[in-house]
Design a protein around this motif. Structure first.
Motif, PDB file in Angstrom:
ATOM      1  N   SER A 192       0.820  -1.210   0.000  1.00 40.80           N
ATOM      2  CA  SER A 192       0.000   0.000   0.000  1.00 40.80           C
ATOM      3  C   SER A 192       0.858   1.265   0.000  1.00 40.80           C
ATOM      4  N   ALA A 193       2.017   1.236   0.656  1.00 40.48           N
ATOM      5  CA  ALA A 193       2.878   2.420   0.688  1.00 40.48           C
ATOM      6  C   ALA A 193       3.380   2.754  -0.712  1.00 40.48           C
ATOM      7  N   GLU A 194       3.814   1.748  -1.470  1.00 40.46           N
ATOM      8  CA  GLU A 194       4.291   2.031  -2.824  1.00 40.46           C
ATOM      9  C   GLU A 194       3.137   2.402  -3.752  1.00 40.46           C
ATOM     10  N   GLN A 195       1.980   1.808  -3.551  1.00 37.52           N
ATOM     11  CA  GLN A 195       0.822   2.200  -4.355  1.00 37.52           C
ATOM     12  C   GLN A 195       0.514   3.684  -4.166  1.00 37.52           C
ATOM     13  N   GLN A 196       0.615   4.160  -2.925  1.00 37.36           N
ATOM     14  CA  GLN A 196       0.400   5.579  -2.663  1.00 37.36           C
ATOM     15  C   GLN A 196       1.450   6.438  -3.362  1.00 37.36           C
ATOM     16  N   VAL A 197       2.681   5.934  -3.438  1.00 40.04           N
ATOM     17  CA  VAL A 197       3.739   6.673  -4.141  1.00 40.04           C
ATOM     18  C   VAL A 197       3.420   6.760  -5.626  1.00 40.04           C
ATOM     19  N   TRP A 198       2.947   5.680  -6.223  1.00 43.35           N
ATOM     20  CA  TRP A 198       2.591   5.717  -7.645  1.00 43.35           C
ATOM     21  C   TRP A 198       1.477   6.733  -7.893  1.00 43.35           C
ATOM     22  N   LEU A 199       0.489   6.757  -7.008  1.00 45.25           N
ATOM     23  CA  LEU A 199      -0.588   7.745  -7.128  1.00 45.25           C
ATOM     24  C   LEU A 199      -0.036   9.162  -7.001  1.00 45.25           C
ATOM     25  N   LEU A 200       0.842   9.366  -6.031  1.00 45.28           N
ATOM     26  CA  LEU A 200       1.420  10.690  -5.807  1.00 45.28           C
ATOM     27  C   LEU A 200       2.234  11.138  -7.015  1.00 45.28           C
ATOM     28  N   VAL A 201       3.090  10.275  -7.532  1.00 40.54           N
ATOM     29  CA  VAL A 201       3.938  10.653  -8.664  1.00 40.54           C
ATOM     30  C   VAL A 201       3.086  10.916  -9.904  1.00 40.54           C
ATOM     31  N   GLY A 202       2.034  10.114 -10.098  1.00 45.92           N
ATOM     32  CA  GLY A 202       1.131  10.384 -11.219  1.00 45.92           C
ATOM     33  C   GLY A 202       0.477  11.747 -11.097  1.00 45.92           C
ATOM     34  N   GLY A 203       0.057  12.099  -9.893  1.00 43.30           N
ATOM     35  CA  GLY A 203      -0.544  13.413  -9.682  1.00 43.30           C
ATOM     36  C   GLY A 203       0.451  14.538  -9.859  1.00 43.30           C
ATOM     37  N   LEU A 204       1.679  14.340  -9.370  1.00 44.47           N
ATOM     38  CA  LEU A 204       2.707  15.364  -9.532  1.00 44.47           C
ATOM     39  C   LEU A 204       3.038  15.573 -11.005  1.00 44.47           C
ATOM     40  N   PHE A 205       3.134  14.473 -11.744  1.00 43.23           N
ATOM     41  CA  PHE A 205       3.393  14.599 -13.177  1.00 43.23           C
ATOM     42  C   PHE A 205       2.272  15.374 -13.861  1.00 43.23           C
ATOM     43  N   ALA A 206       1.041  15.103 -13.465  1.00 47.34           N
ATOM     44  CA  ALA A 206      -0.098  15.790 -14.078  1.00 47.34           C
ATOM     45  C   ALA A 206      -0.075  17.287 -13.787  1.00 47.34           C
ATOM     46  N   LEU A 207       0.483  17.675 -12.640  1.00 44.50           N
ATOM     47  CA  LEU A 207       0.638  19.097 -12.325  1.00 44.50           C
ATOM     48  C   LEU A 207       1.732  19.748 -13.170  1.00 44.50           C
ATOM     49  N   HIS A 208       2.726  18.964 -13.540  1.00 45.53           N
ATOM     50  CA  HIS A 208       3.912  19.508 -14.225  1.00 45.53           C
ATOM     51  C   HIS A 208       4.474  18.476 -15.209  1.00 45.53           C
ATOM     52  N   PRO A 209       3.807  18.266 -16.343  1.00 48.84           N
ATOM     53  CA  PRO A 209       4.263  17.252 -17.299  1.00 48.84           C
ATOM     54  C   PRO A 209       5.431  17.721 -18.151  1.00 48.84           C
ATOM     55  N   LEU A 210       6.540  18.009 -17.477  1.00 55.51           N
ATOM     56  CA  LEU A 210       7.762  18.406 -18.172  1.00 55.51           C
ATOM     57  C   LEU A 210       8.890  17.505 -17.683  1.00 55.51           C
ATOM     58  N   PRO A 211       9.079  16.347 -18.318  1.00 55.47           N
ATOM     59  CA  PRO A 211      10.078  15.397 -17.837  1.00 55.47           C
ATOM     60  C   PRO A 211      11.500  15.806 -18.177  1.00 55.47           C
ATOM     61  N   TRP A 212      12.406  15.325 -17.368  1.00 49.13           N
ATOM     62  CA  TRP A 212      13.838  15.517 -17.576  1.00 49.13           C
ATOM     63  C   TRP A 212      14.251  14.750 -18.818  1.00 49.13           C
TER      64      TRP A 212
END
Length: 202
Positions: free
Chosen positions: A66-86
């Motif tokens: 569950s902890a890593e699932q929450q990280v995947w959700l968080l990173v997906g949301g962060l990407f959606a806020l700022h879809p400018l990848p390195w």
């Protein structure tokens, strides 16, 4: 032998990067679908609407943790806020500390360093909120983020070892890469937002 979990993480981040490409596609159907997917991922931050992001995240087979699932959700949301990848591969600096270092050198504002040191000090409970603030700040100044590295780091910082040696090593690397010289432009254009950043309080 390849690590199956690492391969799943890579596949998920590749999917996120593909959304960035589709967003800029000349095909209106692809760009519209990318906008819808990013909107669903942003709902991972909205109380009562997180379920809209679940189909996307769980469709990429996160682990039964569950902890890593929450990280995947968080990173997906962060990407959606700022879809400018390195852009670009290699083993050079590419942590969130490197992104904040680019921002600091671009703006020359001491407020960026204050924001970064506050981020390093946050515990497991407060870190996601401050990450959202940080990503919005990087988005405002068009500084890219390496979301693959961020996902790996957050699995540690928000996981069972969030107070252990591995978490300390992640924060140390963020700090090291923040202070390293980078090749990003340091000039600020006149149409960029103000460098007077509000202080973050707990």
């Amino acid at each position: 032998m390849p690590d199956p979990l690492a391969m799943r993480r890579d596949a998920y981040v590749t999917y996120l990067y593909r959304l960035d490409n589709d967003l800029r596609s000349r095909d209106p159907r692809r760009s519209a679908q990318a906008r819808r997917s990013l909107a669903r991922l942003r709902h991972s931050f909205v109380e009562g609407r997180q379920y809209q992001a679940y189909a996307i995240v769980f469709g990429h087979e996160p682990p039964h943790d569950s902890a890593e699932q929450q990280v995947w959700l968080l990173v997906g949301g962060l990407f959606a806020l700022h879809p400018l990848p390195w852009k670009g591969g290699g083993a050079g600096p590419r942590s969130l500390g490197a992104s904040m270092g680019r921002l600091h050198k671009k703006l020359g504002s001491p407020a960026v360093e204050r924001r970064f040191t506050q981020l390093l000090a946050r515990d497991k409970q407060a870190l996601p909120h401050h990450l959202r603030q940080t990503i919005r700040l990087l988005s405002a100044h068009e500084v890219p983020v390496h979301y693959g590295r961020l996902l790996d780091d957050l699995v540690t910082l928000l996981g069972k070892d969030h107070r252990g040696d591995r978490a300390s090593s992640v924060r140390l690397r963020w700090a090291e890469e923040y202070y390293l010289p980078v090749s990003a432009p340091t000039t600020k254009s006149s149409d960029e937002p103000s460098t007077d950043l509000p202080e973050t309080t707990q």
